[in-house]
Design an enzyme around this catalytic site. Structure first.
Site, PDB file in Angstrom:
ATOM      1  N   GLY A 118      90.052 114.050  25.354  1.00  0.00           N
ATOM      2  CA  GLY A 118      90.159 112.677  24.956  1.00  0.00           C
ATOM      3  C   GLY A 118      89.337 112.445  23.534  1.00  0.00           C
ATOM      4  N   CYS A 119      89.240 111.264  22.877  1.00  0.00           N
ATOM      5  CA  CYS A 119      88.587 111.474  21.696  1.00  0.00           C
ATOM      6  C   CYS A 119      86.950 110.829  22.239  1.00  0.00           C
ATOM      7  CB  CYS A 119      88.880 110.117  20.726  1.00  0.00           C
ATOM      8  SG  CYS A 119      89.346 108.539  21.767  1.00  0.00           S
ATOM      9  N   TYR A 120      86.787 110.011  23.016  1.00  0.00           N
ATOM     10  CA  TYR A 120      85.532 109.718  23.743  1.00  0.00           C
ATOM     11  C   TYR A 120      84.990 110.766  24.391  1.00  0.00           C
ATOM     12  CZ  TYR A 120      86.207 104.543  22.517  1.00  0.00           C
ATOM     13  OH  TYR A 120      86.493 103.151  22.078  1.00  0.00           O
TER      14      TYR A 120
END
Length: 308
Positions: free
Chosen positions: A116-118
């Site tokens: 995921g990006c985070y």
């Protein structure tokens, strides 16, 4: 021998569009796309995914699971950009820089799950420090992060840029139920013993992430300070092309964190800030949520897999 055939399933979404845009001019691969009339047809999608060499899934979680389950050709390899398989034991986590030798695991994998990006920022900061024993596995980690509105996908972009767009709040904190789907991924892939408190937010800009993790030196082992954490991160990422550890001392010391600083790149910048007298340390990551946090990571993993 023909070049590898790559199928992007979901190439009309935010991530899929970016991947297609970056791959379409390459001559070392062939791209397979479905016409509009067939994109949602299960039979045509199953035929396409079973005829390719590498499939990139840019789909909602349920659709990604269905697409992966439809594969009967044992030679098909998959990169899943959704969150459907990020904690699955049978899928290799697609963060090549995460640990020593992990890039080789991605390169040889049949099934790769894009981070995921985070979590890219959180795992990028935490995993080397937990592995080195500098952050205890049971440390009560808190994570604050802000992303551009494209982090919501097409809906977020339409809301801010579409024909019916209207003035929006400049900053929105969400995930207040404290059960965001990225938290289990961060816990598992960082090597933590307990789930971190993760509080995400959106800003009124298109893309880019700043993620920060505060630490109290009194909760770390004696002698572990900001400098030790910075040295460990610098050593871990010394030979990595797409992760840059920023200096703690002038010249080059970071004075501000701009979430848009790395937009348009696949590079993530990591920083360590410290106030020894107060015993406080701040870890920080800056990355493009559509780059290293999505399409850039998928292409990086694709390039590794193409070497096998």
């Amino acid at each position: 021998m023909s070049s590898p055939l790559v199928f992007i399933d979901g190439d009309q979404g935010t991530t899929g569009l970016q991947i297609h845009e970056q791959l379409r001019g390459r001559t070392d691969i062939r791209l397979l796309t479905l016409p509009d009339a067939h994109r949602k047809d299960p039979q045509h999608r199953a035929e396409a995914i079973n005829s390719c060499d590498i499939a990139i899934l840019c789909l909602p979680d349920a659709a990604a699971r269905e697409a992966a389950a439809s594969i009967v050709n044992p030679h098909v390899r998959v990169i899943d950009a959704s969150s459907a398989h990020r904690t699955h034991a049978d899928w290799v986590y697609g963060f090549p820089e995460m640990a020593k030798g992990h890039a080789a695991r991605v390169a040889s994998a049949k099934r790769v799950s894009n981070p995921g990006c985070y979590p890219t920022g959180a795992v990028g900061l935490l995993r080397p420090l937990v592995d080195a024993g500098l952050i205890p596995r049971d440390y009560p980690i808190s994570i604050n992060a802000v992303s551009g509105y494209s982090g919501r996908g097409r809906a977020g972009v339409e809301e801010h840029e579409g024909p019916n767009a209207s003035p929006r709040s400049t900053y929105l904190v969400y995930g207040l139920e404290l059960s965001h789907k990225h938290a289990p991924e961060i816990e598992q892939r960082s090597g933590l013993a307990f789930r971190p408190l993760f509080l995400p937010s959106y800003g009124a800009y298109r893309q880019g992430i700043v993620l920060t993790i505060p630490l109290q030196a009194r909760l770390l082992a004696p002698g572990v300070d900001g400098r030790a954490l910075h040295n460990a991160l610098s050593a871990h990422y010394a030979d990595e092309k797409f992760v840059e550890v920023m200096p703690m001392d002038a010249p080059g010391v970071v004075k501000h964190l701009n979430p848009e600083a790395m937009n348009g790149t696949n590079v993530m910048q990591l920083s360590v800030f410290a106030h020894p007298e107060n015993g406080q340390i701040l870890l920080a990551a800056v990355l493009d949520n559509l780059g290293k946090g999505a399409s850039g990571a998928a292409i990086q993993n694709l390039d590794l897999m193409l070497t096998q």
